[in-house]
Every structure is written in C-alpha cells, then in structure tokens.
Design an enzyme around this catalytic site. Structure first.
Site, PDB file in Angstrom:
ATOM      1  N   SER A 192     -19.203  42.343  19.452  1.00  0.00           N
ATOM      2  CA  SER A 192     -19.895  41.272  20.171  1.00  0.00           C
ATOM      3  C   SER A 192     -19.814  41.541  21.664  1.00  0.00           C
ATOM      4  O   SER A 192     -19.003  42.352  22.122  1.00  0.00           O
ATOM      5  CB  SER A 192     -19.286  39.902  19.845  1.00  0.00           C
ATOM      6  OG  SER A 192     -18.024  39.762  20.465  1.00  0.00           O
ATOM      7  N   CYS A 193     -20.670  40.850  22.405  1.00  0.00           N
ATOM      8  CA  CYS A 193     -20.652  40.941  23.869  1.00  0.00           C
ATOM      9  C   CYS A 193     -21.162  39.606  24.398  1.00  0.00           C
ATOM     10  O   CYS A 193     -20.953  38.573  23.769  1.00  0.00           O
ATOM     11  CB  CYS A 193     -21.488  42.127  24.353  1.00  0.00           C
ATOM     12  SG  CYS A 193     -23.240  42.026  23.927  1.00  0.00           S
ATOM     13  N   LEU A 194     -21.880  39.616  25.514  1.00  0.00           N
ATOM     14  CA  LEU A 194     -22.393  38.372  26.071  1.00  0.00           C
ATOM     15  C   LEU A 194     -23.668  37.923  25.364  1.00  0.00           C
ATOM     16  O   LEU A 194     -23.815  36.758  25.011  1.00  0.00           O
ATOM     17  CB  LEU A 194     -22.652  38.522  27.575  1.00  0.00           C
ATOM     18  CG  LEU A 194     -23.074  37.247  28.300  1.00  0.00           C
ATOM     19  CD1 LEU A 194     -21.957  36.216  28.268  1.00  0.00           C
ATOM     20  CD2 LEU A 194     -23.486  37.551  29.723  1.00  0.00           C
ATOM     21  N   PHE A 218     -21.485  35.887  23.125  1.00  0.00           N
ATOM     22  CA  PHE A 218     -20.721  34.732  23.585  1.00  0.00           C
ATOM     23  C   PHE A 218     -21.626  33.600  24.036  1.00  0.00           C
ATOM     24  O   PHE A 218     -21.269  32.428  23.913  1.00  0.00           O
ATOM     25  CB  PHE A 218     -19.749  35.128  24.707  1.00  0.00           C
ATOM     26  CG  PHE A 218     -18.886  33.982  25.130  1.00  0.00           C
ATOM     27  CD1 PHE A 218     -17.843  33.555  24.316  1.00  0.00           C
ATOM     28  CD2 PHE A 218     -19.131  33.295  26.304  1.00  0.00           C
ATOM     29  CE1 PHE A 218     -17.052  32.477  24.675  1.00  0.00           C
ATOM     30  CE2 PHE A 218     -18.350  32.216  26.672  1.00  0.00           C
ATOM     31  CZ  PHE A 218     -17.308  31.806  25.860  1.00  0.00           C
ATOM     32  N   GLY A 273     -25.640  40.382  23.034  1.00  0.00           N
ATOM     33  CA  GLY A 273     -26.079  41.246  21.948  1.00  0.00           C
ATOM     34  C   GLY A 273     -26.539  42.639  22.325  1.00  0.00           C
ATOM     35  O   GLY A 273     -26.780  43.457  21.445  1.00  0.00           O
TER      36      GLY A 273
END
Length: 199
Positions: free
Chosen positions: A107-109, A136, A111
């Site tokens: 995951s990241c901010l 996120f 995608g």
C-alpha cells in the site's frame, strides 16, 4: 499513397496490440492484483494478511498509517525482499514472506507506488502479492465515514439507561437526583443577611 494510409494505420495498431498482448503465463502472473478495502480491513482484523506500506517514513508521521502495516519505502523494496530471513526480521520486526505466500499486500498513499512495489515483487518471484489501490487516502476516508455513520446511528438510537430507584426509610420510592427533604426536627440553615459597608 493516401489510399494506403488507413491500411497502414490498421497494421500498426494490430502490431501494437499483438506486441502488448501478454502470453497466457504472463496473463496469469499479473491477474488479480488488487485487494479492495473491505477485504483488506477484514483480513487485517483476522490477522491473515501482511501489509507493507511503501511510503517514506515521514509520510506516515505526517499523514498517518494503516494499523499493522510494516513500512518499507519503495526505494528499499527490492533490496529488502532479497535479504536473508533473519536480516529481514531484524530490520523490519516481522517474518520475511515466502515466494508462494498469498497474504502479501502493498500500500501507499493512493495506489501508484504500491503497484510499482507489486511489480518489483512479482519480478522477484512473489507471484501472489497484491496491492491496495485505494491507499491511505481511501483507508482514512472510509474509516472516518464508518465512524461518522456509527456516531449517527448511536445518536438516533441511544440506549436509555433506567432511572436509578431508591427507597427511603418509609419504603416510598424517590428519585436520587432530587435532594431528600430535611428531617422534621432539623435546624434551618443560616440565612445570609446583607451587610452594609461601613465607610
């Protein structure tokens, strides 16, 4: 020559499509890359997924993080997943996933970086890795909305607690929030009289 232009354009497009069409093995390798919010949340609650957040550590401090995620910045992903298991455990405080594990999610901010991490990991042989495309941003929005919905539901249907009941010495019920009447032979409280200020 002008009459051949549409034909040439069709040939070029056909070649482009054929060139970018994955073989059946490649297609299988890149299938099912996304894990939606509902599945991720349920699996995190059950402890059946390992989530790797590939944002920079400062982003986790400034923006927040998904509970239970292990932070491995995108620039470190390839090297991290090539570490021996003991070094991986020491550096990231969790077990290193195996190549055939199907509980790995990045995951990241929003995608983008998590998909880059997914591609890196699949090239390293982790063919069952998935990513959380909402990142996120979606996680925090959905959690906030769920919290608001719960609050709204709780205020619409509040659980009313029964009034406490006390009985006095005569056996009569009285509400304990109102002060009891003074006993019949009690001394009245002193009255404060206005004092004139002497000059």
């Amino acid at each position: 020559m002008a009459a051949m232009a549409p034909y040439l354009l069709q040939c070029v497009l056909l070649l482009a499509v054929l060139h970018h069409t994955p073989s059946s093995g490649e297609e299988q390798q890149w299938q099912d890359t996304d894990m939606p919010y509902e599945e991720l949340k349920a699996r995190l609650d059950q402890g059946t997924v390992r989530l790797f957040d590939v944002r920079e550590p400062i982003e986790l401090v400034e923006d927040g993080e998904i509970p239970g995620a292990v932070n491995i910045p995108l620039g470190d992903v390839e090297a991290a997943f090539q570490l021996p298991p003991s070094d991986f455990r020491q550096k990231y405080s969790c077990e290193k996933p195996g190549l055939d594990d199907d509980d790995i999610v990045t995951s990241c901010l929003a995608g983008v970086r998590s998909f880059d991490a997914l591609e890196q990991l699949r090239k390293l042989g982790f063919h069952k890795v998935k990513h959380y495309p909402g990142g996120f941003l979606e996680w925090s929005e959905r959690c906030e909305q769920e919290w608001k919905d719960k609050e709204a539901k709780d205020t619409k249907n509040p659980i009313e607690s029964p009034e406490p009941v006390d009985k006095d010495e005569t056996g009569n019920t009285r509400n304990p929030t109102t002060p009891p009447p003074p006993p019949p032979n009690s001394i009245p409280s002193p009255q404060v009289k206005d004092k004139k200020t002497e000059l």
